[in-house]
Write an enzyme that holds these catalytic residues in place. Structure first.
Site, PDB file in Angstrom:
ATOM      1  CG  ASN A 157      39.221   5.722  34.353  1.00 47.78           C
ATOM      2  OD1 ASN A 157      39.571   6.875  34.115  1.00 47.78           O
ATOM      3  ND2 ASN A 157      37.948   5.995  34.195  1.00 47.78           N
TER       4      ASN A 157
ATOM      5  CG  ASP B 183      37.030  12.367  26.919  1.00 52.41           C
ATOM      6  OD1 ASP B 183      37.330  10.721  27.371  1.00 52.41           O
ATOM      7  OD2 ASP B 183      36.757  12.623  26.858  1.00 52.41           O
TER       8      ASP B 183
END
Length: 245
Positions: free
Chosen positions: A63, A15
């Site tokens: 995503n 991340d």
């Protein structure tokens, strides 16, 4: 550095690519590109150390909701990584696997992934497991659906289903549960990653953004892991009696 204990399976929530790029006034894709260098560094270090399984959360089901241009860029980077790294994976004896709804990937990305998986299928030194179009809840629902179908067809009785049987219907069937889950960028959540498998995983959260996470940061995570007493829900006395770590 000599580690007291090495995890068999390390999983990483990669991340912070977007934040890394924003801090530098760059487009988000620049963060994703730099993140590939961290992938390369961590894979090599894991292989050198003798870690058996490395799972990377590369692209979640959520995503797909990102801007179309960013998704297209990510798929292009996946193809680029696989093409660039395939010879190295083969030389290092690293077997590539993927978990998730990979059939949703664009055809060229899916083809590149399938080719890399096939060409490394005989490797035995380490498994590099990419979580692509992956979601932990969807994985659990999929396993339940398959088990329900097996029961309806008479191949299995409901009272035969236990934790071990259920685990055999997950994407990760045959792999050990992660001993250590690393999350970069400082966020304190699993983000729908390996929800069933992480029941007793050790968690390591670092504020380092993924593009800055290289060998030294990886070793720091492993060093902290090696110092922990893993309890698996047991007390210290029970651990001594059972001989568990």
């Amino acid at each position: 550095m000599v580690l007291k204990r090495l995890p068999q399976h390390v999983a990483i929530i990669m991340d912070g690519n977007g934040r890394w790029a924003k801090k530098r006034g760059l487009p988000r894709v620049a963060g994703h590109k730099e993140g590939l260098e961290s992938v390369r560094a961590v894979v090599r270090e894991a292989r050198r150390l003798g870690i058996k399984v490395l799972t990377l959360y590369a692209f979640s089901k959520e995503n797909w909701k990102r801007p179309r241009a960013e998704v297209a860029a990510l798929m292009g980077l996946l193809r680029f990584y696989l093409k660039r790294e395939l010879p190295e994976l083969k030389r290092q004896g690293i077997k590539l696997m993927a978990i998730g709804e990979t059939e949703l990937l664009p055809p060229k990305a899916y083809q590149a992934l399938s080719q890399a998986i096939e060409e490394t299928s005989s490797a035995r030194e380490m498994i590099l497991n990419l979580a692509l179009s992956y979601g932990g809840r969807a994985e659990i629902a999929r396993a339940a659906r398959i088990l329900a179908e097996a029961c309806l067809k008479g191949h299995l009785r409901p009272d035969e289903i236990d934790e071990n049987i259920f685990a055999n219907y997950l994407y990760t069937a045959g792999l050990p549960d992660p001993d250590l889950i690393i999350r970069t960028s400082g966020e304190m959540r699993l983000s729908n990653f390996l929800l069933y498998q992480s029941a007793y995983s050790e968690l390591y959260i670092t504020p380092t953004l993924w593009p800055d996470f290289r060998e030294a940061e990886f070793m720091a995570a492993l060093e902290e892991y090696s110092q922990r007493e893993r309890r698996f829900g047991l007390t210290s006395e029970q651990i001594r009696c059972t001989g568990k770590e």
